[in-house]
Design an enzyme around this catalytic site. Structure first.
Site, mmCIF file in Angstrom:
data_model
loop_
_atom_site.group_PDB
_atom_site.id
_atom_site.type_symbol
_atom_site.label_atom_id
_atom_site.label_comp_id
_atom_site.label_asym_id
_atom_site.label_seq_id
_atom_site.Cartn_x
_atom_site.Cartn_y
_atom_site.Cartn_z
ATOM 1 C CB SER A 1 16.303 13.549 22.164
ATOM 2 O OG SER A 1 16.749 12.923 23.342
ATOM 3 C CG ASP B 1 31.227 18.143 17.888
ATOM 4 O OD1 ASP B 1 30.974 19.183 17.255
ATOM 5 O OD2 ASP B 1 30.708 17.878 18.988
ATOM 6 C CE LYS C 1 13.220 15.885 25.769
ATOM 7 N NZ LYS C 1 14.298 15.085 26.388
#
Length: 709
Positions: free
Chosen positions: A470, A481, A496
């Site tokens: 999460s 990224d 998740k």
């Protein structure tokens, strides 16, 4: 994000209010009809990816529900299943019509079959078992067929009872053997006497199990039916019956007592799915995620109670207890071995759930480590204490020691506050998006760091594993990224990428004649990386993959039933980190090191052995063969204990502010001493520091005129 959730919930509430959810009486049938009507409506209107309730859905619910009722196929006959199958494609129609015929049939039949077995097991346990026979038991229940006759049912239960007795008989023989070796005075019993005692233990355990099931009523089993419906939408959508809702509220309040572990029931097994940082199970280091609890023994009782097949809240009530008392758990380990573990119950120490740091010395070079067990915040006053503020403080303190690189350890971090994730990401980047959140049929909301200043602009490593979930995945994904950090860990994180909200079903009733209806935890949103890809299912793939104990076993979102799919949306507008790293060169150096690291090779070997052990589903019931297999496993486990003997050349120490605290708090000193001792053995931390060193060597680190906070 809050705004979109509120709009969504208001829309659902308005829709529910316009429908006629008015109770007629306090009878269970009317309550159940109202409950199924309300839940199906809320699922259709509010679930992020609501499924079409049709024949395909009906068939899936049918299979899940029958498995939930009798996962080990020890009650129903094949004739029962044939009769049930008439409703296989009709559950969707019955949901729409508020028809309870199928539920009533299965509930009545299960009650009848359980009573038949209750009349059976006592007779099977009257005579001694012959443990010299060549016999095996198959525990691959999914492939096991249902019995076709009472004779077959008797044989199936005979094997189950014999295998249970064999396990206890072996334990009793070993206890007697150890007493002799340790010269403990005890009665020397014959094999026949020990076998009789073992049968009596099995009989007591089965009786206690049925005593628990006798307390279940139609409401409890209807909750099983409801959850077979809602869990077909995704594994995190769940119905809480009133008493389960109360327990959930208590767990969310932060007051955690007992052994400090979160349990989950899957089929008939009670599995440990989280070890709470700071709790007694965590402090003892003898319990791990994936362990299955087979039996529970109180310190003042002679024999343990089997909790296999027991209702979760009943099992929890046996495990919990007053602070200072002891409980002995019989665990089936991740590697398949059986072991008894003694835990002294206590209150979870919240301080150990907070961020903490350590200074790392590697041959004169200094590095920083920040361990973050969860993304926490103070519910009463966010600014009083939260993970972002604490992490920032620890980094500032580490910077005072002139560190050359920083490790953020998110291993086993199951998530938490989304706001803190965005703020922590902002400690390492200029202004920019951190995560995208999308609700049902709405445009994605981009959550951004709006502070241009940076707390740490040097080499950065994010550590993860299969249990990083999460919020942890959001931070790791953002740093990946932006090309801001190297992510080190398992092949991928948990996966998740969804958000759940709790909806109190009672708020939409026009009267309360039916009593408390409980609550529905429902998936309402999905997380997306700034590059547009979802963290759902695929998680975050590590740049540097290192083997660990869970490398070859099912443990992530992809291994759950009915997970939502991975997908992607348009990327957010973001700029790559100005001081780009040569990922390829750094990863290649790490791979070369790991290929030559005997410790990692041993961990890899252990991971494969664990996976092989978990795939063994047939077990011998001849004592000599059973004993031989246990001894072989114990020898292999002893061989892998060499993993814990490893020591790196890193040195760990507390920062000055913590040293002053330790001078006044000897308990804190012991905790940090133990933590540092474990870090010295941690080959993953060692590789993280090596990667930080590589970043320094491969790249020239410029500040680019960045102003630090």
């Amino acid at each position: 994000m809050k705004k979109s959730v509120i709009i969504l919930l208001l829309g659902v509430m308005a829709g529910v209010a316009s429908c006629s959810f008015t109770p007629k009486s306090d009878s269970d049938p009317d309550r159940n009809k109202l409950l199924i009507d309300l839940i199906s409506f809320v699922l259709e209107k509010a679930h992020f990816d609501a499924r079409k309730i049709d024949d395909s859905f009906s068939k899936e619910v049918f299979e899940d529900y029958i498995e939930a009722l009798d996962p080990q196929k020890r009650y129903f006959y094949d004739s029962d299943i044939v009769e049930f199958k008439k409703y296989e494609n009709l559950i969707d129609d019955q949901i729409r019509d508020k028809d309870l015929t199928f539920f009533n049939l299965t509930y009545d039949r299960l009650s009848m079959r359980v009573n038949e077995v209750k009349a059976l097991y006592g007779d099977l346990l009257k005579k001694p078992f012959d443990f010299n026979e060549e016999e095996t038991i198959d525990t691959d229940y999914e492939k096991l067929s249902y019995v076709s006759s009472k004779r077959e049912m008797r044989k199936r239960w005979y094997k189950r009872l014999k295998f249970s007795t064999l396990s206890t008989y072996y334990d009793k023989l070993e206890e007697q053997k150890q007493d002799k070796e340790n010269k403990v005075k005890s009665e020397d019993k014959t094999d026949a006497e020990l076998e009789e005692e073992a049968r009596e233990v099995t009989k007591t355990s089965i009786k206690e199990y049925f005593d628990f099931t006798d307390d279940l009523d139609a409401k409890d089993w209807f909750s099983v039916y409801i959850n077979s419906i809602v869990e077909s939408f995704d594994p995190h959508t769940f119905y809480f019956a009133p008493k389960d809702k109360d327990r959930f509220d208590i767990s969310m309040s932060g007051k955690l007592e007992g052994i400090g572990a979160r349990l989950q029931k899957k089929n008939e097994n009670i599995k440990i799915v989280e070890v709470i940082s700071g709790g007694p199970a965590w402090r003892g280091e003898e319990v791990e995620v994936g362990d299955i609890i087979l039996k529970v023994k109180q310190e003042d009782e002679e024999e343990p109670v089997s909790i296999v097949g027991m209702r979760l809240d009943d099992a929890v009530s046996l495990i919990k207890g007053p602070k200072g008392t002891k409980v002995i758990l019989t665990l089936r380990r991740v590697d398949g071995s059986i072991e008894n573990v003694e835990i002294t119950r206590d209150v979870v120490e919240l301080e150990e759930t907070y961020a903490k740091s350590s200074l790392i010395d590697r041959g004169g070079s200094k590095f920083g480590l920040v361990n973050l067990p969860k993304f926490y915040f103070n519910m009463d006053d966010y600014n009083q204490r939260n993970a972002a503020l604490d992490v920032e403080k620890e980094i500032e303190r580490l910077k005072e020691k002139n560190i050359d690189g920083l490790v953020i350890d998110l291993r086993n971090n199951g998530g938490g506050s989304l706001k803190t994730v965005v703020e922590i990401a902002g400690l390492f980047i200029k202004k920019g998006p951190v995560v995208q959140v999308k609700a049902k049929e709405s445009k994605p909301q981009v959550l951004k760091d709006t502070d241009a200043s940076i707390t740490w602009d040097g080499p950065l490593v994010i550590m993860v594993n299969e249990l990083s979930a999460s919020a942890s995945e959001i931070l790791a994904a953002a740093m990946q990224d932006y090309r801001r950090a190297i992510v080190i860990g398992s092949k991928q994180t948990y996966g998740k990428g969804t958000v759940q909200n709790i909806m109190d079903l009672n708020r939409w009733l026009r009267s309360s004649d039916v009593g408390d209806l409980g609550a529905l935890k429902i998936t309402t949103q999905k997380f997306y990386r700034v590059n547009g890809g979802s963290t759902q299912l695929e998680g975050v793939k590590s740049d540097v993959v290192v083997p660990d104990r869970y490398s070859y076993i099912d443990i992530g979102e992809k291994d759950q039933d009915n997970p939502l799919p991975w997908d992607k949306i348009a990327p957010a507008n973001y700029d790559l980190w100005s001081n780009l790293m040569d990922y390829k060169a750094i990863v290649e150096k790490s791979k070369q090191r790991m290929a030559e690291n005997s410790q990692l090779q041993l961990i890899e070997e252990n991971a494969k052995w664990v996976a092989d052990r978990r795939n063994i589903l047939k077990f011998p019931m001849k004592f000599s063969t059973y004993k031989n297999e246990i001894e072989q496993n114990e020898n292999k486990i002893e061989y892998f204990e060499k993993i814990d003997e490893y020591k790196s050349n890193l040195k760990f120490s507390s920062l000055p502010y913590e040293i002053s605290l330790i001078e006044k708090d000897s308990v804190l000193g012991e905790k940090r001493k133990r933590w540092h001792e474990n870090l010295v053995k941690d080959v993953y931390i060692e590789e993280a520091v090596n990667v930080l060193r590589d970043i320094q060597l491969v790249h020239h680190n410029s500040t680019s005129g960045i102003i630090n906070k």
